[in-house]
Motif scaffolding. Structure first.
Motif, short mmCIF file in Angstrom:
data_model
loop_
_atom_site.label_atom_id
_atom_site.label_comp_id
_atom_site.label_asym_id
_atom_site.label_seq_id
_atom_site.Cartn_x
_atom_site.Cartn_y
_atom_site.Cartn_z
N SER A 327 0.85 -1.19 0.00
CA SER A 327 0.00 0.00 0.00
C SER A 327 0.89 1.23 0.00
O SER A 327 2.05 1.18 0.41
N VAL A 328 0.31 2.36 -0.46
CA VAL A 328 1.10 3.59 -0.59
C VAL A 328 0.45 4.70 0.23
O VAL A 328 -0.78 4.84 0.25
N SER A 329 1.28 5.50 0.89
CA SER A 329 0.77 6.66 1.63
C SER A 329 1.72 7.83 1.44
O SER A 329 2.90 7.65 1.10
N TYR A 330 1.17 9.02 1.65
CA TYR A 330 1.96 10.25 1.54
C TYR A 330 1.61 11.11 2.74
O TYR A 330 0.44 11.45 2.96
N GLN A 331 2.61 11.40 3.54
CA GLN A 331 2.42 12.17 4.78
C GLN A 331 1.33 11.54 5.65
O GLN A 331 0.48 12.23 6.22
N GLY A 332 1.34 10.22 5.70
CA GLY A 332 0.43 9.49 6.57
C GLY A 332 -0.94 9.22 6.00
O GLY A 332 -1.76 8.55 6.64
N LYS A 333 -1.23 9.69 4.79
CA LYS A 333 -2.55 9.50 4.19
C LYS A 333 -2.46 8.54 3.00
O LYS A 333 -1.52 8.65 2.19
N PRO A 334 -3.42 7.62 2.85
CA PRO A 334 -3.41 6.67 1.74
C PRO A 334 -3.44 7.38 0.39
O PRO A 334 -4.06 8.42 0.24
N VAL A 335 -2.78 6.78 -0.59
CA VAL A 335 -2.68 7.35 -1.93
C VAL A 335 -2.99 6.26 -2.95
O VAL A 335 -2.58 5.11 -2.80
N ASN A 336 -3.74 6.63 -4.00
CA ASN A 336 -3.96 5.73 -5.13
C ASN A 336 -2.73 5.84 -6.04
O ASN A 336 -2.49 6.89 -6.66
N ALA A 337 -1.95 4.76 -6.09
CA ALA A 337 -0.67 4.80 -6.82
C ALA A 337 -0.86 5.12 -8.29
O ALA A 337 0.04 5.70 -8.93
N TYR A 350 7.24 9.09 -0.38
CA TYR A 350 6.11 8.17 -0.24
C TYR A 350 6.51 6.97 0.63
O TYR A 350 7.67 6.55 0.62
N THR A 351 5.52 6.46 1.34
CA THR A 351 5.75 5.29 2.18
C THR A 351 5.03 4.09 1.57
O THR A 351 3.85 4.17 1.23
N PHE A 352 5.77 3.01 1.43
CA PHE A 352 5.23 1.76 0.86
C PHE A 352 5.23 0.72 1.98
O PHE A 352 6.28 0.43 2.56
#
Length: 482
Positions: A327-337, A350-352
């Motif tokens: 899963s992917v997030s940016y600054q703690g919020k989920p992101v649609n890759a 980004y955090t994976f």
């Protein structure tokens, strides 16, 4: 030749008059004391202060040693430490004898500029020179004994370690107060059992080299022993009564309690490209069924090239994320890759994350010991890799065989947990950390020689090429097999 001088002044050459600044200082030292000032120094001590300004006597000495020496003798009004009117004292003779045995400890005896123990200097100047040489040799020996012969980072940036140096001011105070200062110098060497085993092996290797007509310093076995001894000098003086020891060249993890190995298992270490760093830290928690956060190297080298490819409908190819259940997030919020322009995006931001589960690359256990390298110990979903002989296979972290048993040992020691409690956590916990009440020291080391659990010295391959670099630095030429 220099003309004879009286006991209060140094010999001088007819062709080399005394520099004006030293002559002025000498006059100041010998001047009568003014009321309220400290009495003048002992004549030899006064001469030491002057002689120490000569570049030839300062050459090769560490700046900290020189500063400590100057401060010590600058404050001293009594007699010198070592020299007397009839030559070296018994304490000095003992120190000289001990330093001459430096090679027994893997140190270069020829590196210490020692005056002859039987020397009977006839002038104050000669006495001062002998006192300076012996004192600087003592400080150099103390520095070398505690790992100051080489800087770890000079050998490799993998070494996040430092020498365990004693303040040279403290060394001078200790030797001045000691009835047997030679014995004090011996106490500065590492006390670890493994170091002592290496020291004993060194004696045998040196004898074997001499028997075949080889110089010990040019013998590969002698060099290997000494480079390993040197690395023990960079280790913490106290490893802990209960600690974890990961030795990279041996591909092993041990738990040591009161000097005995109670757990020895295979380990997987970093590839040469992603070499495991060498440092010590404290284990603070154990995570059951951990999630995996993708490290930066894998983001850059593995994910980014794939994400920059185009998939269906001109969208980014995110199959690498689906295949690895990331899963992917940016600054703690989920992101649609699929909505991210990975060609321009800073992937580092980004955090994976891979959720706990049977496919999680960390397996079911993670052992945390905070460090700046983001390295930890963990289980693996590829247990078949432990069958490999060469196990430089990870991105830097330590993968441990039978981690459940390791967790059970650590938690039994720390919290009195039973094996059943550990098993229950493995079944029900999800990314659940258990904080240790008492942090456990963890040592990541690089020793290519070590004694095993039955007392046999074993030798391991120099997987990162560090032995060769150290041998080159210590001996000028490596005789180790390539």
């Amino acid at each position: 030749e220099a003309k004879p001088a009286d006991a209060a002044s140094p010999a001088q050459s007819d062709s080399e008059p005394e520099p004006a600044d030293i002559a002025a200082a000498r006059a100041e030292e010998s001047a009568p004391a003014v009321a309220g000032e400290a009495p003048p120094a002992d004549p030899i001590v006064a001469e030491i202060r002057l002689k120490l300004q000569e570049p030839a006597l300062r050459k090769g000495a560490a700046s900290d040693d020189l500063a400590a020496f100057e401060a010590f003798y600058g404050e001293r009004t009594g007699p010198p430490l070592w020299i007397t009117t009839v030559g070296f004292s018994a304490k000095a003779q003992g120190v000289i004898a001990e330093i001459r045995k430096a090679s027994d400890w893997g140190l270069p005896a020829d590196d210490f500029d020692l005056p002859p123990g039987s020397d009977l200097p006839a002038t104050t100047a000669a006495q001062a020179v002998n006192e300076i040489k012996l004192s600087l040799a003592v400080l150099k020996y103390a520095r070398f004994a505690r790992g100051g012969r080489l800087s770890p980072s000079r050998i490799s940036n993998l070494f996040d370690q430092s020498s365990n140096l004693v303040d040279p001011k403290d060394v001078l105070r200790e030797v001045a107060a000691s009835a047997r200062p030679g014995d004090y110098l011996v106490t500065l060497h590492p006390k670890h059992d493994q170091f002592e085993h290496l020291r004993q092996a060194l004696g045998k290797a040196v004898a074997a080299a001499k028997a075949t007509g080889r110089k010990p310093g040019a013998d590969g076995n002698v060099q290997r022993i000494i480079v390993n001894m040197e690395r023990w000098r960079w280790m913490p003086r106290d490893l802990g009564a209960y600690y974890v020891w990961n030795n990279v060249p041996a591909y092993t993890t041990r738990v040591v309690k009161s000097g005995k190995s109670i757990y020895i298992e295979k380990a997987i270490v970093g590839q040469v490209k992603y070499a495991t760093p060498i440092f010590s830290s404290n284990m603070r928690s154990i995570v059951f069924n951990p999630e995996w956060v993708v490290p930066e190297t894998i983001k850059i080298e593995d994910l980014q090239p794939r994400l920059r490819q185009t998939g269906r409908g001109g969208l980014p190819d995110t199959s690498v994320l689906r295949d690895n259940k990331l899963s992917v997030s940016y600054q703690g919020k989920p992101v649609n890759a699929e909505t991210v322009d990975w060609g321009r995006a800073n992937i580092r931001a980004y955090t994976f994350t891979q959720a706990p589960g049977p496919d999680n690359v960390l397996g079911v256990l993670k052992f945390n010991f905070p460090n700046r390298h983001a390295v930890y110990m963990h289980d693996t979903v590829q247990p078949e890799l432990f069958k490999e002989t060469v196990r430089t296979l990870s991105h830097g972290c330590i993968r441990v065989h039978q981690p459940e048993r390791l967790a059970a040992l650590l938690l039994a020691e720390d919290k009195g947990w039973s094996a059943d409690q550990v098993k229950a956590m493995l079944v029900k916990a999800k990314n659940s950390g258990v904080v240790l009440s008492k942090p456990v020291p963890v040592h990541l080391t690089y020793f290519t020689m070590a004694v095993n659990s039955i007392g046999k010295m074993e030798t391991y391959a120099d997987v990162y090429g560090i032995d060769a670099k150290m041998a080159q630095a210590l001996f000028g030429k490596s005789e180790l097999p390539s």
